[in-house]
Design a protein around this motif. Sequence first.
Motif, PDB file in Angstrom:
ATOM      1  N   GLY A 107       0.802  -1.221   0.000  1.00 23.74           N
ATOM      2  CA  GLY A 107       0.000   0.000   0.000  1.00 23.74           C
ATOM      3  C   GLY A 107       0.828   1.260   0.000  1.00 23.74           C
ATOM      4  O   GLY A 107       0.328   2.344  -0.318  1.00 23.74           O
ATOM      5  N   SER A 108       2.106   1.142   0.362  1.00 28.23           N
ATOM      6  CA  SER A 108       3.025   2.280   0.351  1.00 28.23           C
ATOM      7  C   SER A 108       4.428   1.760   0.078  1.00 28.23           C
ATOM      8  O   SER A 108       4.697   0.555   0.206  1.00 28.23           O
ATOM      9  N   SER A 109       5.321   2.646  -0.295  1.00 31.04           N
ATOM     10  CA  SER A 109       6.687   2.235  -0.628  1.00 31.04           C
ATOM     11  C   SER A 109       7.328   1.517   0.561  1.00 31.04           C
ATOM     12  O   SER A 109       7.268   1.991   1.697  1.00 31.04           O
ATOM     13  N   THR A 110       7.935   0.372   0.271  1.00 37.03           N
ATOM     14  CA  THR A 110       8.532  -0.467   1.311  1.00 37.03           C
ATOM     15  C   THR A 110       9.955  -0.834   0.915  1.00 37.03           C
ATOM     16  O   THR A 110      10.200  -1.228  -0.229  1.00 37.03           O
ATOM     17  N   ALA A 111      10.890  -0.712   1.843  1.00 38.39           N
ATOM     18  CA  ALA A 111      12.277  -1.087   1.603  1.00 38.39           C
ATOM     19  C   ALA A 111      12.520  -2.490   2.135  1.00 38.39           C
ATOM     20  O   ALA A 111      12.235  -2.785   3.297  1.00 38.39           O
ATOM     21  N   ALA A 112      13.019  -3.371   1.272  1.00 38.84           N
ATOM     22  CA  ALA A 112      13.325  -4.745   1.671  1.00 38.84           C
ATOM     23  C   ALA A 112      14.833  -4.948   1.604  1.00 38.84           C
ATOM     24  O   ALA A 112      15.461  -4.669   0.578  1.00 38.84           O
ATOM     25  N   ALA A 113      15.411  -5.432   2.699  1.00 39.68           N
ATOM     26  CA  ALA A 113      16.841  -5.717   2.741  1.00 39.68           C
ATOM     27  C   ALA A 113      17.063  -7.165   2.335  1.00 39.68           C
ATOM     28  O   ALA A 113      16.576  -8.093   2.999  1.00 39.68           O
ATOM     29  N   THR A 138      19.403  -3.240  -0.871  1.00 39.55           N
ATOM     30  CA  THR A 138      18.035  -2.810  -0.565  1.00 39.55           C
ATOM     31  C   THR A 138      17.204  -2.699  -1.842  1.00 39.55           C
ATOM     32  O   THR A 138      17.633  -2.086  -2.824  1.00 39.55           O
ATOM     33  N   LEU A 139      16.049  -3.318  -1.805  1.00 44.12           N
ATOM     34  CA  LEU A 139      15.100  -3.240  -2.915  1.00 44.12           C
ATOM     35  C   LEU A 139      13.907  -2.409  -2.474  1.00 44.12           C
ATOM     36  O   LEU A 139      13.303  -2.680  -1.429  1.00 44.12           O
ATOM     37  N   SER A 140      13.563  -1.400  -3.244  1.00 42.50           N
ATOM     38  CA  SER A 140      12.400  -0.569  -2.945  1.00 42.50           C
ATOM     39  C   SER A 140      11.185  -1.119  -3.697  1.00 42.50           C
ATOM     40  O   SER A 140      11.188  -1.193  -4.927  1.00 42.50           O
ATOM     41  N   ASN A 191      -4.330   3.513  -5.308  1.00 41.04           N
ATOM     42  CA  ASN A 191      -3.059   3.870  -4.663  1.00 41.04           C
ATOM     43  C   ASN A 191      -2.556   5.219  -5.186  1.00 41.04           C
ATOM     44  O   ASN A 191      -1.360   5.397  -5.449  1.00 41.04           O
ATOM     45  N   GLY A 192      -3.455   6.147  -5.346  1.00 39.67           N
ATOM     46  CA  GLY A 192      -3.143   7.447  -5.932  1.00 39.67           C
ATOM     47  C   GLY A 192      -4.190   7.764  -6.980  1.00 39.67           C
ATOM     48  O   GLY A 192      -4.957   6.883  -7.392  1.00 39.67           O
ATOM     49  N   SER A 193      -4.261   9.002  -7.416  1.00 37.32           N
ATOM     50  CA  SER A 193      -5.303   9.428  -8.357  1.00 37.32           C
ATOM     51  C   SER A 193      -4.717  10.216  -9.522  1.00 37.32           C
ATOM     52  O   SER A 193      -3.721  10.931  -9.375  1.00 37.32           O
ATOM     53  N   LEU A 194      -5.377  10.067 -10.673  1.00 37.32           N
ATOM     54  CA  LEU A 194      -5.091  10.880 -11.857  1.00 37.32           C
ATOM     55  C   LEU A 194      -6.428  11.253 -12.491  1.00 37.32           C
ATOM     56  O   LEU A 194      -7.400  10.495 -12.401  1.00 37.32           O
ATOM     57  N   GLY A 195      -6.450  12.412 -13.156  1.00 28.87           N
ATOM     58  CA  GLY A 195      -7.685  12.859 -13.784  1.00 28.87           C
ATOM     59  C   GLY A 195      -7.480  13.286 -15.221  1.00 28.87           C
ATOM     60  O   GLY A 195      -6.365  13.602 -15.648  1.00 28.87           O
ATOM     61  N   ALA A 196      -8.569  13.295 -15.981  1.00 30.97           N
ATOM     62  CA  ALA A 196      -8.575  13.774 -17.363  1.00 30.97           C
ATOM     63  C   ALA A 196      -9.834  14.604 -17.552  1.00 30.97           C
ATOM     64  O   ALA A 196     -10.900  14.279 -17.013  1.00 30.97           O
TER      65      ALA A 196
END
Length: 206
Positions: free
Chosen positions: A56-62, A75-77, A163-168
Amino acid sequence: GGVATAGTIYLTGPAAAAGAIVTLSSNSSSAVVPGSVTVPGGASSSSFVITTTAVGSSTAAALTATYQGVQQTATLSVTPNTVQWISLNPSSINGGVTTAARITLSAPAGAGGATVGLGSSNPTVATPPSNVSIPQGSREALGPVPTAAVSSVSSATITATYNGSLGAVLTVNPADANPIVSLVSYPIAAGAYGYGVAVTGDTVRL
């Protein structure tokens, strides 16, 4: 998240003839690695698959590789899949006509697909469905956007949310906004005008 990527192990020198077994681990369920990877004999590197899960949000995995007591960590984002693009075709229509919204995700939808919410800034003019479904493995879906008759040029921003919005922006015109072709008659002299066209009196003959 929800897509696979690749990692590579590099040794400081070629592996022995029997190969080198490198242990792998991850500190996050958002990035899953195999328990180990084997570097073939005589080779100094080997690749492996990293499977990511939806977040649901950016996560850093070691991610840690261990060989002969030596550890190295990278580290993988892992970022959430989100709406990358929304387009309307056509983006300018007469009221009472339905247009189509194309929604594109930043990555293929994961297991179970993705439900993208749709909304309108002016629902009296344009009313899309509340959501569209994108099947697992796909990045795109189409959603109908019906419009209402209007007496003057109006607009509505159609928004896709995942997970975020865009419009047209959709422009809705009165039904008589398209130009009307008028037929106007003019006097013309009799005679031959070439290309098989002849005029007798006020009549044009082809």
